[in-house]
Design an enzyme around this catalytic site. Structure first.
Site, PDB file in Angstrom:
ATOM      1  N   VAL A  20       8.578  83.193 -66.152  1.00 30.26           N
ATOM      2  CA  VAL A  20       8.281  84.571 -65.607  1.00 30.26           C
ATOM      3  C   VAL A  20       8.666  85.250 -67.141  1.00 30.26           C
ATOM      4  O   VAL A  20       9.566  84.945 -67.338  1.00 30.26           O
ATOM      5  CB  VAL A  20       8.981  85.023 -64.696  1.00 30.26           C
ATOM      6  CG1 VAL A  20      10.294  84.465 -64.561  1.00 30.26           C
ATOM      7  CG2 VAL A  20       8.843  86.464 -64.356  1.00 30.26           C
ATOM      8  N   GLU A  43       2.438  82.599 -65.347  1.00 30.19           N
ATOM      9  CA  GLU A  43       1.549  82.654 -63.963  1.00 30.19           C
ATOM     10  C   GLU A  43       0.710  84.150 -64.045  1.00 30.19           C
ATOM     11  O   GLU A  43       1.475  84.985 -63.818  1.00 30.19           O
ATOM     12  CB  GLU A  43       2.309  82.274 -62.836  1.00 30.19           C
ATOM     13  CG  GLU A  43       1.284  82.553 -61.564  1.00 30.19           C
ATOM     14  CD  GLU A  43       2.025  82.726 -60.073  1.00 30.19           C
ATOM     15  OE1 GLU A  43       1.282  82.398 -58.948  1.00 30.19           O
ATOM     16  OE2 GLU A  43       3.017  82.969 -60.069  1.00 30.19           O
ATOM     17  N   CYS A 116       5.663  77.763 -57.206  1.00 26.34           N
ATOM     18  CA  CYS A 116       6.337  78.770 -57.351  1.00 26.34           C
ATOM     19  C   CYS A 116       7.099  79.366 -55.915  1.00 26.34           C
ATOM     20  O   CYS A 116       6.482  79.598 -55.126  1.00 26.34           O
ATOM     21  CB  CYS A 116       5.770  80.042 -58.169  1.00 26.34           C
ATOM     22  SG  CYS A 116       6.758  81.292 -58.290  1.00 26.34           S
ATOM     23  N   HIS A 196       7.682  69.595 -60.315  1.00 24.55           N
ATOM     24  CA  HIS A 196       9.213  70.143 -60.509  1.00 24.55           C
ATOM     25  C   HIS A 196      10.063  69.349 -59.502  1.00 24.55           C
ATOM     26  O   HIS A 196       9.835  69.597 -58.263  1.00 24.55           O
ATOM     27  CB  HIS A 196       9.338  71.502 -60.257  1.00 24.55           C
ATOM     28  CG  HIS A 196      10.562  72.129 -60.291  1.00 24.55           C
ATOM     29  ND1 HIS A 196      10.731  73.358 -61.088  1.00 24.55           N
ATOM     30  CD2 HIS A 196      11.737  71.899 -60.207  1.00 24.55           C
ATOM     31  CE1 HIS A 196      12.010  73.616 -61.175  1.00 24.55           C
ATOM     32  NE2 HIS A 196      12.569  72.825 -60.407  1.00 24.55           N
ATOM     33  N   ASN A 227       9.199  67.945 -64.445  1.00 20.15           N
ATOM     34  CA  ASN A 227       9.648  69.087 -64.799  1.00 20.15           C
ATOM     35  C   ASN A 227      10.839  69.471 -64.038  1.00 20.15           C
ATOM     36  O   ASN A 227      11.228  69.030 -62.819  1.00 20.15           O
ATOM     37  CB  ASN A 227       8.603  70.325 -64.439  1.00 20.15           C
ATOM     38  CG  ASN A 227       9.160  71.562 -64.518  1.00 20.15           C
ATOM     39  OD1 ASN A 227       9.181  72.704 -63.646  1.00 20.15           O
ATOM     40  ND2 ASN A 227       9.707  72.103 -65.871  1.00 20.15           N
ATOM     41  N   GLY A 228      11.800  70.241 -64.636  1.00 21.78           N
ATOM     42  CA  GLY A 228      13.201  70.631 -63.838  1.00 21.78           C
ATOM     43  C   GLY A 228      14.419  69.975 -64.435  1.00 21.78           C
ATOM     44  O   GLY A 228      15.402  69.945 -63.693  1.00 21.78           O
ATOM     45  N   ARG A 256      13.943  76.270 -68.834  1.00 26.34           N
ATOM     46  CA  ARG A 256      14.964  76.922 -69.475  1.00 26.34           C
ATOM     47  C   ARG A 256      15.469  76.711 -70.643  1.00 26.34           C
ATOM     48  O   ARG A 256      16.034  77.356 -71.624  1.00 26.34           O
ATOM     49  CB  ARG A 256      16.032  76.906 -67.995  1.00 26.34           C
ATOM     50  CG  ARG A 256      15.964  77.850 -67.115  1.00 26.34           C
ATOM     51  CD  ARG A 256      16.604  77.862 -65.998  1.00 26.34           C
ATOM     52  NE  ARG A 256      16.720  78.850 -65.046  1.00 26.34           N
ATOM     53  CZ  ARG A 256      15.540  78.665 -64.086  1.00 26.34           C
ATOM     54  NH1 ARG A 256      14.873  77.501 -63.786  1.00 26.34           N
ATOM     55  NH2 ARG A 256      15.457  79.536 -63.199  1.00 26.34           N
TER      56      ARG A 256
END
Length: 506
Positions: A20, A43, A116, A196, A227-228, A256
């Protein structure tokens, strides 16, 4: 497995995650500079994209997808074309296909967000709502989703476009259900699946399940992208490979850790944050990223340094120029802005003569196809001011503007009357003020008068005396003596930048 005419390999890749407000063009290019193999945009919702038109931006050398309000929803460029994946939020197969066809020639792949957990996505039946139990009705909107519906979206895309299709999911409450889901997803013919390793309700502070991702990777034959891992596993480049091995995944997607410092993808190790931020700012200025989005991304990089002197300067910045000045890039901003403005002026000068020549219709109105682009004009002068100045000089009645709004799309068109002659632009604008400026341009051009464009200045403008700052330069109370540079400030605030809040995605 379905073969695509233009394929993107998802094996052994380092990937920038869709995030985002973060995954706009400057961040994607920066990640590519530092070694990312594939970059995802944030997205973008299907309904929003379907309102957009594709525009080739010759000034920036980009392709822009522009909303009816002229806000750029998605911007890309040739450099990333073979490595950018467009992620969409959707809950409808037909809409998804329409969006994919709109963008497929400008991107390398299409991804459907099915993971999401945020409300703005799930409340529309998108994101993690697509993973819901078929008997469960989503809170707040009574939206029921069946796994076959999920398959329909993916199958429609796989069959309907020439780009590889992927999806991004979260794990379900039970491993058995998760494995059943990914098997169904695999049968749609998608090129890869991103997992994720958290459940829908979990957040970064919850541990990522490497075991669940590994079980998925061992179950399906398509590439699995892990992912994650940013919170628990990835602090430096070598950690990315460790996370890949722990999950047995084909590739790793970083969120991140890349947002905090995009040089995480660099084999040689992290670069100093100051260097990374300056490089990001340069891209943001070169591609006219909206300053609020630039500011947001820089704040994510600074994190605990937000209370530093530089952090306080960034927090106070209210424009791209002020952001540049906070990081010692004031001269770069001025030089780049001059170059872009000069390019705009050059392109405007090349406008086909057919579009610039005035045409009088049977109603006696002189028309031209023109729009007012404030970036191509002197910051202290507008066409309306030029026209008012000329009328006063010629001792004519001041211009009278008659503006109407079209109900269908709420756009405006204005007719200006000067010396009993009417002038109008055939192009409709998003605001009354912009439409009036366009009408003024038609009048000025048809009479061969200066309109205030860059490099086109009338010496008489500097001879006028100061007028009250709240005086409207084109209004009925305008006085005989005024300084256009002072008067137009309010006008330009009203016109705005044509931008809104930063883009959102996941």
């Amino acid at each position: 497995m379905i073969e695509h005419s233009l394929s993107l390999c998802y094996h052994n890749k380092l990937i920038l995650a869709p995030m985002v407000r973060v995954g706009t063009l400057p961040m994607r290019l920066l990640a590519l500079d530092y070694g990312a193999d594939i970059v995802y945009c944030e997205e973008l919702i299907d309904l929003k994209m379907l309102q957009c038109k594709r525009v080739v931006n010759e000034v920036l050398s980009t392709v822009d997808f522009v909303a009816p309000d002229e806000r750029v929803v998605f911007r890309t460029c040739e450099r990333e074309q073979s490595r950018v994946v467009f992620q969409m939020g959707t809950s409808d197969a037909d809409r998804a296909l329409a969006v994919a066809k709109l963008v497929e020639n400008d991107v390398a792949g299409i991804d459907v967000n099915m993971g999401c957990p945020k409300e703005y996505s799930t409340k529309g039946g998108m994101g993690a709502a697509l993973l819901s139990d078929p008997d469960k009705i989503e809170k707040q909107n009574a939206f029921k989703v069946h796994p076959c519906f999920l398959q329909m979206i993916l199958s429609t895309l796989v069959k309907g476009i020439r780009r590889p299709v992927t999806c991004k999911i979260r794990i379900l409450p039970s491993l058995e259900d998760t494995l059943s889901l990914v098997k169904r997803i695999e049968r749609t013919g998608i090129a890869a699946v991103t997992v994720h390793g958290r459940k829908r309700e979990e957040r970064p502070q919850h541990p990522v399940s490497c075991e669940a991702i590994k079980a998925i990777a061992e179950t399906v034959s398509i590439p699995v992208i892990a992912n994650g891992g940013s919170h628990d596993h990835i602090q430096k480049y070598l950690d990315i490979e460790d996370f890949r091995q722990a999950t047995a995944a084909s590739s790793v997607m970083v969120a991140r850790a890349a947002m905090w410092n995009p040089s995480i993808f660099l084999k040689e190790g992290l670069r100093p944050l100051e260097e990374v931020m300056q490089k990001y700012i340069r891209y943001a200025v070169q591609y006219e990223n909206h300053y609020t989005n630039t500011k947001y991304c820089l704040c994510q990089m600074l994190r605990e340094q937000l209370e530093s002197p530089q952090g306080r300067l960034l927090h106070a910045a209210q424009s791209s120029q002020e952001i540049c000045e906070a990081f010692g890039l004031g001269a770069f901003y001025e030089e780049t802005t001059r170059e872009l403005n000069a390019r705009r002026a050059e392109l405007l000068a090349r406008t086909p003569e057919a579009a610039r020549e005035p045409v009088e219709d049977t109603s006696g109105v002189i028309k031209m196809a023109v729009k007012f682009d404030r970036r191509a004009y002197s910051p202290q002068i507008t066409p309306k001011m030029c026209l008012l100045e000329w009328c006063r000089k010629e001792k004519l009645a001041q211009p009278v503007y008659d503006t109407v709004q079209r109900p269908l799309d709420r756009l405006f068109c204005s007719v200006v009357t000067v010396a009993e002659q009417k002038y109008q632009s055939t192009l409709w604008d998003k605001s009354k003020k912009l439409a009036e400026q366009a009408a003024a341009i038609v009048c000025l051009r048809s009479r061969g008068l200066p309109e205030g464009r860059l490099g086109e200045e009338n010496p008489s403008w500097h001879k006028r005396k100061r007028e009250a700052p709240d005086q409207d330069p084109g209004g009925p109370g305008a006085q005989e003596h005024a300084v256009p540079g002072e008067l137009c400030k309010k006008l330009f605030v009203a016109l705005g930048s044509g931008e809104e809040s930063p883009l959102e995605g996941w």
